[in-house]
Design an enzyme around this catalytic site. Structure first.
Site, mmCIF file in Angstrom:
data_model
loop_
_atom_site.group_PDB
_atom_site.id
_atom_site.type_symbol
_atom_site.label_atom_id
_atom_site.label_comp_id
_atom_site.label_asym_id
_atom_site.label_seq_id
_atom_site.Cartn_x
_atom_site.Cartn_y
_atom_site.Cartn_z
ATOM 1 N N LYS A 209 5.877 19.356 9.735
ATOM 2 C CA LYS A 209 4.912 18.265 9.909
ATOM 3 C C LYS A 209 3.935 18.225 8.744
ATOM 4 C CE LYS A 209 3.018 17.254 13.956
ATOM 5 N NZ LYS A 209 2.109 17.265 15.137
ATOM 6 N N GLU A 215 7.001 29.591 5.750
ATOM 7 C CA GLU A 215 8.400 29.999 5.860
ATOM 8 C C GLU A 215 9.333 28.868 5.429
ATOM 9 O OE1 GLU A 215 6.140 32.046 9.300
ATOM 10 O OE2 GLU A 215 6.148 30.105 8.274
ATOM 11 N N GLY A 270 4.589 20.390 17.844
ATOM 12 C CA GLY A 270 5.810 21.000 17.340
ATOM 13 C C GLY A 270 6.799 21.400 18.417
ATOM 14 N N ARG A 271 6.307 22.030 19.473
ATOM 15 C CA ARG A 271 7.223 22.517 20.518
ATOM 16 C C ARG A 271 7.708 21.400 21.439
ATOM 17 N NH1 ARG A 271 2.298 24.522 20.584
ATOM 18 N NH2 ARG A 271 0.840 24.269 22.318
ATOM 19 N N GLU A 356 3.424 29.640 23.923
ATOM 20 C CA GLU A 356 2.555 29.046 22.916
ATOM 21 C C GLU A 356 1.634 28.015 23.559
ATOM 22 O OE1 GLU A 356 3.892 28.564 18.647
ATOM 23 O OE2 GLU A 356 3.690 26.452 19.214
ATOM 24 N N HIS A 387 24.791 43.196 32.511
ATOM 25 C CA HIS A 387 25.164 44.516 32.034
ATOM 26 C C HIS A 387 24.080 45.119 31.145
ATOM 27 C CE1 HIS A 387 29.297 44.253 33.613
ATOM 28 N NE2 HIS A 387 29.109 42.946 33.428
ATOM 29 N N LYS A 515 -1.047 32.620 10.281
ATOM 30 C CA LYS A 515 -0.601 32.014 9.025
ATOM 31 C C LYS A 515 -1.601 32.291 7.908
ATOM 32 C CE LYS A 515 1.873 28.037 11.040
ATOM 33 N NZ LYS A 515 1.867 26.556 11.156
#
Length: 549
Positions: A209, A215, A270-271, A356, A387, A515
């Site tokens: 955005k 990253e 964002g999410r 978040e 398992h 950040k």
């Protein structure tokens, strides 16, 4: 971004009459078992099963009855939930700490102001044109070869959501394009992805955005260098990049043509962004029509959430159930277990959505919180988890509510094997509910011919307490529509919980602080003469990093 007046009323939950009533209800409920609930109400499964779009939701294996459900909805009433839903679907700044609306619902239906709807429609037309050009092999790279590989570079909401849906819709994939995802700043992630990719036929989607996400930009710069090393520094490689961003200027400065830039808006968090142009990889992997079906499934849940009477509102009920366990039963985590291989990344996406959004320690009015907010959410695909961590679910000291996600038929032809999957899911829910008493264990061992002394020694180790709650969410088959409904269900559940807990679900200041800290530490790593002020970090840089360079 600016701080705005909080448009949502903010109650203090422990002071509410319903909260206090639920404390009493929880004390009484602990004296009853799930088996008793079923014994006392033969029609319990019917009474506590709900239908929403193509989803069926069975809540019968929970420590609730109609009286408790009534008290939970009293809590919603006293927390002004109905008003909050109205505000959410308006232009008001539900995200008041950043002065932004949260209208991701406008991305998937005719919700919101006309200018929002027009902007979304324009974006959809551009997305559809890109999908068509790539599927028709009309999008060419620098050497004139058709693009056949698309690599999405993003992180957080620009990666988890679209990657989850991409995997979930595997049966709908179009073989024309190979889709890949890169998120980690670890150079191995990009290097591994590029190792079997051809620069002449590879297109990168840079999803950020702000177009400053460290990253993402680090990986984008490395990808550009990889292309230039193959094409030559004088070759135009701009057609190998698409940007999805709110900052067109920064994307153009990077070298991306304006025609190859898709918009994001500040009213999409964002999410919650997989429904936006961030979902372009989904449409490229399948088709734009499939992407529209995904949106339509979510829109059906939006309509229910915004219009249903409160006491018939299913996302609200699921959120209240989460609060019931986290704040009145002391549960610290919940598990989401999709019994479908292609849904294996759903817990990863829901982790960000839940933790978040609601992992906060301050209320909307700025006062500290002295009650529990978001649970830890975790999980993996069945039957793999059986398992590993299911042992803890059955015999651990913590009670962990479980959501089982179960498509009832498979896209694969081996329906007999899928029936084994269904059987395993139902068996896990049954075992969590019923457990195994010491008498049952002893009788089983005796029937196997085990001697009395061994029975006495072995019985405590085989007892399972049971009485552990679970939800089963089923759909006839995992389709784009049912997947859209499922994810939107969890989105609205998350918002409802935030309203009742009195927190802002749409900011993430903890992420932002991390950040900034990483940026300053990076400067110290590459400029050893400027150590950070934090003594532990300064020592770590000196001892752990500089000595190995």
């Amino acid at each position: 971004m600016s701080f705005s007046q909080n448009p949502l009323k903010c109650a203090y939950p422990p002071s509410l009459p319903a909260w206090k009533a639920l404390q009493t209800e929880a004390q009484q409920a602990r004296t009853k078992t799930l088996k008793e609930y079923f014994s006392n109400s033969p029609s319990r499964t019917h009474e506590l099963s709900y239908q929403l779009s193509s989803l069926s939701i069975d809540l019968s294996r929970h420590h609730i009855d109609q009286r408790i459900i009534g008290k939970l909805f009293d809590l919603a009433d006293e927390s002004y939930l109905t008003d909050a839903i109205r505000v959410l679907f308006s232009e008001q700044a539900s995200n008041h700490t950043e002065g932004r609306a949260a209208l991701h619902m406008a991305l998937r239906g005719h919700v919101g102001p006309p200018d929002f709807i027009d902007a979304v429609q324009s974006c959809h037309e551009k997305m559809a044109a890109i999908v068509d050009a790539l599927h028709q092999q009309h999008w060419l790279g620098y050497s004139g070869k058709a693009i056949n590989t698309v690599i999405n570079i993003g992180i957080g909401g620009s990666d988890l959501g679209p990657r989850c849906v991409y995997e979930a819709l595997h049966p709908y994939h179009n073989p024309i394009l190979s889709l890949k995802f890169v998120a980690n700043i670890d150079p191995a992630d990009l290097a591994d992805t590029l190792s079997n990719s051809d620069p002449e036929t590879t297109l990168f989607i840079i999803a950020s955005k702000s177009f400053t996400t460290p990253e993402t930009l680090s990986n984008a710069l490395a990808a550009r260098q990889w292309l230039q090393e193959s094409a030559g520094t004088d070759t135009d490689i701009s057609n190998h990049f698409i940007a999805i961003t709110a900052r067109t200027d920064r994307a153009q400065k990077f070298g991306i043509n304006e025609d190859n830039i898709l918009p994001l808006w500040d009213w999409v968090g964002g999410r919650f962004s997989l429904w936006s142009a961030i979902g372009l990889p989904i449409a490229l992997a399948t088709s734009f029509d499939i992407f529209k079906q995904l949106l339509a499934g979510a829109a059906e849940v939006d309509k229910h959430f915004s219009e249903a009477p409160l006491r018939e509102n299913i996302p609200a009920l699921l959120a209240l159930l989460e609060i019931w366990y986290v704040n009145f039963w002391g549960c610290q985590s919940i598990a989401v277990l999709p019994y479908d291989h292609h849904l294996r990344l759903l817990p990863d996406h829901l982790q960000q959505l839940t933790m978040e959004s609601n992992g906060k320690c301050v209320r909307r009015d700025g006062t500290p919180i002295d009650y529990n907010t978001a649970p830890v959410l975790w999980g993996s695909a069945g039957t793999i988890g059986q398992h590993s961590f299911h042992q803890m679910l059955h015999q651990g000291t913590q009670m962990i509510p479980v959501d089982f996600i179960l498509p009832l038929s498979s896209h694969q032809p081996n329906q007999a094997q899928h029936a084994q999957m269904v059987a395993n899911c139902l068996a896990q829910a049954q075992t969590l509910m019923e457990g195994l008493t010491s008498t049952e264990v002893a009788n089983n061992l005796a029937a196997e011919g085990v001697d009395a002394s061994t029975i006495e020694a072995l019985t405590p180790h085989k007892v399972m307490p049971g009485n552990r709650p679970s939800t089963i969410i089923t759909t006839a088959k995992l389709t784009p529509q049912s997947l859209g409904s499922l994810i939107a269900l969890y989105e609205h559940k998350t918002f409802t919980a935030s309203v009742i807990l009195g927190i802002n679900a749409f900011d993430q200041w903890g992420v932002e602080l991390g950040k900034k800290a990483a940026a300053s530490i990076y400067d110290a790593l590459v400029n050893p003469g400027t150590p950070p002020a934090n003594p532990a970090t300064a020592t770590a840089i000196d001892q752990y990093y500089q000595q190995h360079q």
